[in-house]
Each structure stands twice: as C-alpha cells, then as structure tokens.
Scaffold this active site. Structure first.
Site, PDB file in Angstrom:
ATOM      1  CG  ASP A  16      -2.052   0.955   1.139  1.00  9.72           C
ATOM      2  OD1 ASP A  16      -2.304   1.470   0.034  1.00  9.72           O
ATOM      3  OD2 ASP A  16      -2.698   1.206   2.166  1.00  9.72           O
ATOM      4  CG  ASN A  18       2.389   1.617  -5.351  1.00  7.04           C
ATOM      5  OD1 ASN A  18       3.345   1.459  -4.605  1.00  7.04           O
ATOM      6  ND2 ASN A  18       1.895   0.639  -6.096  1.00  7.04           N
ATOM      7  NE  ARG A  29      -3.844   6.183  -7.568  1.00 11.29           N
ATOM      8  CZ  ARG A  29      -3.943   6.303  -6.258  1.00 11.29           C
ATOM      9  NH1 ARG A  29      -3.601   7.464  -5.681  1.00 11.29           N
ATOM     10  NH2 ARG A  29      -4.379   5.315  -5.500  1.00 11.29           N
ATOM     11  CG  ASN A  64      -7.493  -2.740  -6.180  1.00 11.69           C
ATOM     12  OD1 ASN A  64      -6.478  -3.429  -6.068  1.00 11.69           O
ATOM     13  ND2 ASN A  64      -7.865  -1.905  -5.217  1.00 11.69           N
ATOM     14  CD1 TRP A  65     -12.412  -5.992 -10.294  1.00  7.28           C
ATOM     15  CD2 TRP A  65     -11.600  -5.066 -12.148  1.00  7.28           C
ATOM     16  NE1 TRP A  65     -11.674  -6.952 -10.944  1.00  7.28           N
ATOM     17  CE2 TRP A  65     -11.160  -6.417 -12.088  1.00  7.28           C
ATOM     18  CE3 TRP A  65     -11.199  -4.273 -13.238  1.00  7.28           C
ATOM     19  CZ2 TRP A  65     -10.351  -6.980 -13.070  1.00  7.28           C
ATOM     20  CZ3 TRP A  65     -10.388  -4.846 -14.218  1.00  7.28           C
ATOM     21  CH2 TRP A  65      -9.984  -6.178 -14.129  1.00  7.28           C
ATOM     22  CD  GLU A 203       2.807 -13.152  15.928  1.00  3.79           C
ATOM     23  OE1 GLU A 203       2.728 -11.980  16.352  1.00  3.79           O
ATOM     24  OE2 GLU A 203       2.350 -14.136  16.545  1.00  3.79           O
TER      25      GLU A 203
END
Length: 236
Positions: A16, A18, A29, A64-65, A203
């Site tokens: 996570d 970017n 982006r 994510n679509w 963990e």
C-alpha cells in the site's frame, strides 16, 4: 549462522502507498505504481536469497475495479511488463509463480501470459511467489464453501465430518505453508479483505513506510519483529 527469516516460512504483504508516494513527490500516480513494481522486483529477489519458502503479494483486489479506468489500465500495463521482463529471472532463480484469485477474468492476453509463466515455473522449488490478482478473501471463502457444499450434495462428504482442514484445502493457498507473517505498508491498520482465514494466527506487522520505499532493510525489520514475538496460537 543466524536464520535471516527468523523461522518465517510464508510471508504476505499488502503493498500500500504507491499513490501517496507519488503525491508526496508531486509525480503522476502512474509513476508511483511503476516505482511500486520496482519494489516488488527487489523484494522478491531479497526474499529468495533469504530463504523464504513462500511470499504472497496483494497486487490487485476484487475491489480495485472501482478505481478510475485510466489507473486500472496503467496497472494492467505494468502487470504485462512485469511478467514479460521477469519470467526468465524466475526460471533461472527457481521461483515458482502462483496466482490466487479469479485472474481468468482479466484480459485474455494477460491470462495467456500468466498461464505460460505458471507452466514454465511449475517445477521450480526455491521459493513460491503467490500473486493475488482480482482477489478477495470473502470471495475465496465463498468459493471454498461452495466446493465443500458440492461435495456434501454429491455424497462425498458427510456434513458432520467437515473440519477446518477441509476449508483450508479448498482455499487458493492450499499448497502453501501456513501464513506466518502479514505485513502492511503505508500506515493503514486493516486487512482489506486479504487472507482472512490464513491470517487467523499469523503475526501482523504494520509500518508507515510507503510501498515504493519498502526495501531489504524494511523487510529485515519486519522479520526481526516477527522473531522477537512469542507465538502462542491461543494456547496460553
């Protein structure tokens, strides 16, 4: 010589940050995602040298679509490039590629590339790289439940005999070692529908480092944290 993995056989990473990495640097982006792919390449190499048996990366979720079409197009383009550019390295370094999730729903050319890469690396046994594409843990559990229900309906399984092992065996990760460590970058403190069953006693390690900046040093820190913990699995 100390074990650089601290006994972790299977690690997973929610990659996570970017977009935030690019925003902080006043870059598009898409460049953040490109830098993220470079981080994937480096971490895969490092993990293989360390002796990690399996690593699962959350590359593209079923949610994510909902992102803008342009961003999805950029991500799919990077996926094509990654498979094309790194498949030979996988073959040479003994890395087996595995994909979890419904990747068959992706564009036909990507599916063909993935199928070819899976076939070419099937016999490799140094490390398994499992990439989650069009993946959601709730969907995975739904599919596993449907498979078990079909076995019951066909008389192959008695409902009273269903155990947790039947569920684990029906999941996309059935052939991987139990998940030891789940890492999430960028400071978010949630699992985001990733490996919910598998993470039951893994963990968890959260870091504020954005994914494009996650390197060997950061992986070593996560593994050191894992090694310093006492795993009790609910026993005491």
């Amino acid at each position: 010589m100390p074990d650089p993995t601290y006994g972790a056989r299977h690690i997973a990473i929610i990659m996570d940050g970017n977009g935030r990495w690019a925003k902080r640097k006043h870059l598009p982006r898409a460049l953040g995602h490109k830098k993220g792919v470079e981080a994937v390449r480096n971490i895969v190499r490092v993990a293989g040298k360390m002796g990690i048996e399996a690593m699962t990366l959350y590359a593209f979720s079923s949610e994510n679509w909902n992102r803008p079409d342009e961003e999805i197009s950029d991500l799919m383009g990077l996926l094509r490039q990654y498979i094309q550019s790194d498949i030979e390295e996988f073959v040479e370094n003994g890395i087996r590629l595995k994909v979890i999730g419904n990747y068959k729903a992706l564009d036909d050319d990507i599916v063909g590339m993935i199928d070819n890469a899976i076939e070419r690396t099937a016999a490799n046994d140094k490390m398994t790289l499992a990439v989650a594409l069009n993946y959601g843990a709730q969907d995975e559990l739904l599919r596993a439940t449907q498979e078990i229900a079909a076995a019951v309906k066909n008389g192959r399984l008695d409902p009273e005999e269903i155990e947790t092992g039947h569920i684990s065996a029906a999941l996309d990760t059935a052939d991987l070692p139990p998940l030891d460590l789940l890492i999430r970058t960028s400071g978010e403190l949630r699992l985001s529908n990733f490996l919910l069953w598998q993470a039951a006693y893994s963990e968890l390690y959260f870091t504020d480092v954005l994914w494009p900046d996650f390197d060997q040093k950061e992986l070593e820190k996560a593994l050191k944290s894992f090694g310093d913990r006492e795993r009790r699995f609910g026993g005491r």
